[in-house]
Motif scaffolding. Structure first.
Motif, PDB file in Angstrom:
ATOM      1  N   ARG A 185       0.826  -1.199   0.000  1.00 46.91           N
ATOM      2  CA  ARG A 185       0.000   0.000   0.000  1.00 46.91           C
ATOM      3  C   ARG A 185       0.870   1.264   0.000  1.00 46.91           C
ATOM      4  O   ARG A 185       0.604   2.219  -0.738  1.00 46.91           O
ATOM      5  CB  ARG A 185      -0.893  -0.017   1.245  1.00 46.91           C
ATOM      6  CG  ARG A 185      -1.764   1.187   1.385  1.00 46.91           C
ATOM      7  CD  ARG A 185      -2.326   1.208   2.796  1.00 46.91           C
ATOM      8  NE  ARG A 185      -3.195   2.341   2.997  1.00 46.91           N
ATOM      9  CZ  ARG A 185      -3.884   2.543   4.095  1.00 46.91           C
ATOM     10  NH1 ARG A 185      -3.809   1.663   5.089  1.00 46.91           N
ATOM     11  NH2 ARG A 185      -4.627   3.604   4.220  1.00 46.91           N
ATOM     12  N   ALA A 187       3.876   1.349  -1.122  1.00 43.87           N
ATOM     13  CA  ALA A 187       4.523   1.355  -2.435  1.00 43.87           C
ATOM     14  C   ALA A 187       3.595   1.972  -3.481  1.00 43.87           C
ATOM     15  O   ALA A 187       4.032   2.753  -4.327  1.00 43.87           O
ATOM     16  CB  ALA A 187       4.912  -0.060  -2.843  1.00 43.87           C
ATOM     17  N   ALA A 188       2.310   1.627  -3.407  1.00 49.22           N
ATOM     18  CA  ALA A 188       1.347   2.161  -4.370  1.00 49.22           C
ATOM     19  C   ALA A 188       1.246   3.677  -4.257  1.00 49.22           C
ATOM     20  O   ALA A 188       0.880   4.359  -5.217  1.00 49.22           O
ATOM     21  CB  ALA A 188      -0.021   1.506  -4.176  1.00 49.22           C
ATOM     22  N   SER A 190       3.812   5.603  -3.827  1.00 45.91           N
ATOM     23  CA  SER A 190       5.049   6.259  -4.292  1.00 45.91           C
ATOM     24  C   SER A 190       5.367   5.867  -5.732  1.00 45.91           C
ATOM     25  O   SER A 190       6.521   5.746  -6.114  1.00 45.91           O
ATOM     26  CB  SER A 190       6.213   5.881  -3.369  1.00 45.91           C
ATOM     27  OG  SER A 190       6.390   4.483  -3.328  1.00 45.91           O
ATOM     28  N   LEU A 191       4.315   5.682  -6.507  1.00 43.62           N
ATOM     29  CA  LEU A 191       4.504   5.256  -7.902  1.00 43.62           C
ATOM     30  C   LEU A 191       4.839   6.424  -8.820  1.00 43.62           C
ATOM     31  O   LEU A 191       5.402   6.244  -9.883  1.00 43.62           O
ATOM     32  CB  LEU A 191       3.235   4.579  -8.424  1.00 43.62           C
ATOM     33  CG  LEU A 191       2.906   3.226  -7.808  1.00 43.62           C
ATOM     34  CD1 LEU A 191       1.544   2.759  -8.287  1.00 43.62           C
ATOM     35  CD2 LEU A 191       3.966   2.206  -8.187  1.00 43.62           C
ATOM     36  N   GLY A 192       4.449   7.626  -8.376  1.00 44.24           N
ATOM     37  CA  GLY A 192       4.711   8.791  -9.218  1.00 44.24           C
ATOM     38  C   GLY A 192       3.589   9.051 -10.204  1.00 44.24           C
ATOM     39  O   GLY A 192       2.707   8.240 -10.381  1.00 44.24           O
TER      40      GLY A 192
END
Lengths: 192, 192
Positions: A185, A187-188, A190-192
């Motif tokens: 979550r 990570a999702a 900080s995808l840009g």
């Protein structure tokens, strides 16, 4: 401490996975699986319709549990909160048998393209089951799909860590799975 | 307008997929594929080592193109920006052959558990290739994994819409794929 004693069904699954590992899936017969598990062929057929079902049955149970957990999540849960409820439900049903099975199944899968293909389709099936359950709860299609993919990744990563771990550390599967979901979550975000 | 004329390799792929569709993957022989494509068996073997490779070769190309696109993305690209570069690179190579193949391949896959398993493993392979390329670019593991999964979903969804569309509308695959990625990115922002 009481040692875990597998029943006939569990012994059949473990025997099948070991045989798939030692020989090949194709080369393994129901008679060999029954023999290794110390049961008769007719006992095998009381539990499974064929050797393929030994692998498939677990997936159907997992899909059902995940969908039930999502269906029963609280009304104000976010999409990922619903996924967490599905994962908790499924992980809660996994006991010592599943922990014992994990590394053996991974080894069998690593050695066989055929089992890799089956395992990949299993992940697709889990994602589809969660996606459908989320859509039924009113989650938008694309969101449901992404949430379900994260759920499958979390389950697989959490399961792998749990099965690799020391037998005596008491943390249940569910804590590994929810930790993995929490990491995905972030990570999702900080995808840009 | 010049009609697209497939070469021997393209004809072999189309013939193979049609035969997998009409019969079964297992029941289809190299001789039948060559015959349907109007080439000799030795021409088949100049292009592919066996019938399995007919399906696998495309995936290896896709994985390579996606990884190259990610490797060459600008230094300041976000993880999802790198994925977009990988998708652009791969989608840019897809021409009329791929568009023609799409619906036939989908039909063959829908009819065969074996091809579903292969297709599922293909998605896993694409995700792994993108994950590795992202990690090489310095993206954190979990972020790379999530970004790669979204990339695979976007490619599949975009490809399906492109192949389903009217033959005469001029939009290239890349626009469908990037639109799908953008939708999935928004979805990832509303997971809760």
């Amino acid at each position: 401490m009481a040692r875990w004693e597998p029943g006939a069904r569990e012994r059949l699954v473990l025997a099948a996975v070991d045989l798939f590992n030692e020989h090949r899936y194709d080369a393994t017969t129901v008679a060999q699986i029954a023999d290794r598990a110390g049961v008769t062929r007719s006992t095998f057929f009381r539990h499974f319709s064929d050797k393929r079902e030994v692998l498939v049955a677990g997936q159907e149970t997992l899909s059902r549990l995940m969908a039930e957990g999502i269906a029963e999540a609280s009304a104000d849960a976010t999409p990922l909160g619903m996924v967490a409820a599905g994962l908790e439900r499924a992980a809660g049903e996994m006991g010592p048998m599943n922990r014992e099975l994990g590394p053996r199944l991974s080894a069998a899968i690593a050695a066989s393209t055929e089992l890799q293909e089956r395992d990949a389709l299993k992940s697709v099936g889990l994602a589809a089951a969660m996606t459908d359950a989320l859509i039924t709860r009113g989650v938008a299609d694309a969101t449901a799909r992404v949430a379900a993919e994260l759920g499958v990744l979390a389950f697989k990563q959490g399961y792998a860590k749990w099965a690799e771990g020391e037998k005596d550390d008491g943390a249940p599967l569910v804590s590994f799975v929810l930790e993995a979901l929490s990491e995905l979550r972030s990570a999702a975000g900080s995808l840009g």
